[in-house]
Scaffold this active site. Structure first.
Site, PDB file in Angstrom:
ATOM      1  N   LYS A 183       0.838  -1.189   0.000  1.00 52.43           N
ATOM      2  CA  LYS A 183       0.000   0.000   0.000  1.00 52.43           C
ATOM      3  C   LYS A 183       0.880   1.249   0.000  1.00 52.43           C
ATOM      4  O   LYS A 183       1.962   1.260   0.598  1.00 52.43           O
ATOM      5  CB  LYS A 183      -0.908   0.008   1.235  1.00 52.43           C
ATOM      6  CG  LYS A 183      -1.852  -1.183   1.333  1.00 52.43           C
ATOM      7  CD  LYS A 183      -2.911  -1.157   0.266  1.00 52.43           C
ATOM      8  CE  LYS A 183      -4.014  -2.169   0.570  1.00 52.43           C
ATOM      9  NZ  LYS A 183      -5.046  -2.175  -0.489  1.00 52.43           N
ATOM     10  N   HIS A 314      -9.672 -10.140  -6.889  1.00 52.68           N
ATOM     11  CA  HIS A 314      -9.372  -9.244  -5.777  1.00 52.68           C
ATOM     12  C   HIS A 314      -9.747  -9.877  -4.438  1.00 52.68           C
ATOM     13  O   HIS A 314     -10.896 -10.243  -4.213  1.00 52.68           O
ATOM     14  CB  HIS A 314     -10.160  -7.938  -5.986  1.00 52.68           C
ATOM     15  CG  HIS A 314     -10.079  -6.978  -4.850  1.00 52.68           C
ATOM     16  ND1 HIS A 314     -11.017  -6.916  -3.847  1.00 52.68           N
ATOM     17  CD2 HIS A 314      -9.153  -6.040  -4.558  1.00 52.68           C
ATOM     18  CE1 HIS A 314     -10.678  -5.955  -2.994  1.00 52.68           C
ATOM     19  NE2 HIS A 314      -9.559  -5.422  -3.389  1.00 52.68           N
TER      20      HIS A 314
HETATM   21 MG   LIG Z   1      -6.776  -2.333  -4.141  1.00 54.07          MG
END
Ligand SMILES: [Mg+2]
Length: 382
Positions: A183, A314
């Site tokens: 991230k 995902h």
């Molecule tokens: Mg994402």
């Protein structure tokens, strides 16, 4: 017991009469609130717990299970709005039940919470159908591959460099992942250094970054060029996925070896179509727990084929495994830290990686998962 498809459709073990309907007799939903192992954040959100909503649907002496990572409020939506579409209906007709549920939420809205609720019910219905037939779900859908490549995903912006390195290296060295994702975007000025630290730790493995829509187009372009120097090959949601033009611009101008990815917040087939029509992504992402379940995921995969764009699954790897094994154009499956941890804690049959891939257990019917209610009881909230 696992039955193989050849010759077994004529007399499924759960059928009340040969070829006849099998009535759904029960539908239950429960929400569980599960703390993370460490505080977690990405470019636009921070959290210290994850909510899992489990759906169980019964017919013909079998129980199908599905789930979604959503809000506990959908337990009420499932019991009060969706159950009426499913109870007493024919469990074989999953596609018709999917359409009935979509129509049932027209007024409250098909996207968002309702889509996650429908997704969990649809996954449970597919699991149930495969169990009624006594086959793994991938066999019912039609296998395209024996296993699904995974990429390690976590690298939260709350992690120290040491924690980041340790997690990414574990996926590469222990699980054999060819790619890992971290991230970015919470403290953008720190990201070039964090990305460089990740690169130094993982050697030649593929490095992905995910901004969760944190940047403006100009900021994202700036960071795309900086990350390219570290060989970053995947930039996920560099700008908000609502900004189709911005994503398309990034896709045109980002370094040639850097793919732009988005799609995790697509709830309907039209959400996917709009991303593809806008040429917004090099790889489309779809989430079976949001996009309408197995039924919606198969639709997204077909749409991707028509646009000649690969598909990446995902999150929720255990839930995706069978359908991800059955679509032609799959690139890889996200091996997301939170969900991997929860699936291993609460589901018997959760997949384990081997050489950077996960594989369906062909000895188990349905999606191969059994929920451990006893272990989950302390997390139950609704
Ligand atoms: Mg994402």
């Amino acid at each position: 017991m696992t039955r193989h498809l050849a010759g077994s459709f004529a007399s499924p073990p759960g059928a009340e009469a040969e070829g006849g309907p099998v009535r759904v007799t029960a539908l239950r939903a429960q929400a569980f609130h599960i703390p993370t192992d460490l505080p977690e954040a990405d470019g636009t959100f921070a959290w210290n717990a994850t909510t899992l909503v489990l759906v169980e649907v019964e017919a013909g002496g079998q129980t199908g299970i599905g789930y979604t990572y959503s809000d506990a409020s959908i337990v009420r939506l499932i019991h009060h709005t969706l159950a009426a579409c499913v109870i007493d209906a024919d469990a074989w007709q999953v596609g018709a039940l999917w359409l009935r549920m979509q129509r049932q939420v027209r007024n409250p809205g098909r996207a968002g919470l309702a889509a996650t609720a429908i997704s969990a019910v649809d996954c449970a219905l597919w699991d149930l159908k495969a169990k009624l037939l006594g086959v793994p779900l991938v066999t019912l859908l039609g296998a395209q591959r024996a296993n699904v490549p995974i990429y390690g995903s976590g690298g939260f912006t709350t992690y120290t460099d040491e924690q980041l390195r340790e997690q990414l290296v574990r996926w590469v060295a222990q699980d054999g992942c060819r790619w890992v994702k971290m991230k970015i975007g919470t403290h953008p000025q720190e990201d070039p250094q964090r990305v460089a630290a990740a690169r130094a730790a993982i050697g030649d493995a593929g490095l992905f970054v995910d901004a969760n829509g944190a940047f403006s187009v100009k900021e994202a372009l700036h960071y795309a060029r900086a990350f390219a120097e570290q060989g970053v090959e995947w930039f996920e949601e560099p700008v908000s996925s609502d900004d189709l033009r911005g994503l398309a611009l990034l896709r045109e101008r980002a370094p040639a070896r850097m793919e732009i990815a988005a799609g995790e917040y697509a709830y309907t087939l039209d959400d996917f179509r709009l991303l593809l029509e806008a040429h917004a992504v090099d790889v489309l992402q779809a989430d079976v727990s949001r996009c309408g379940g197995v039924t919606g995921f198969l639709q997204a995969a077909a749409l991707c084929e028509a646009f000649h764009v690969p598909l990446s699954a995902h999150c929720a790897p255990a839930l995706h495994l069978h359908v991800a094994s059955a679509v032609r154009n799959l690139r890889h499956q996200e091996w997301f830290h939170d969900h991997v941890r929860i699936e291993a804690m609460l589901f018997d049959g959760a997949p384990r990686p081997s050489n950077g891939a996960i594989a369906p257990d062909m000895a188990r019917p349905g999606c191969g998962l059994a929920f451990r209610h006893g272990d989950a009881q302390r997390y139950l909230i609704h």
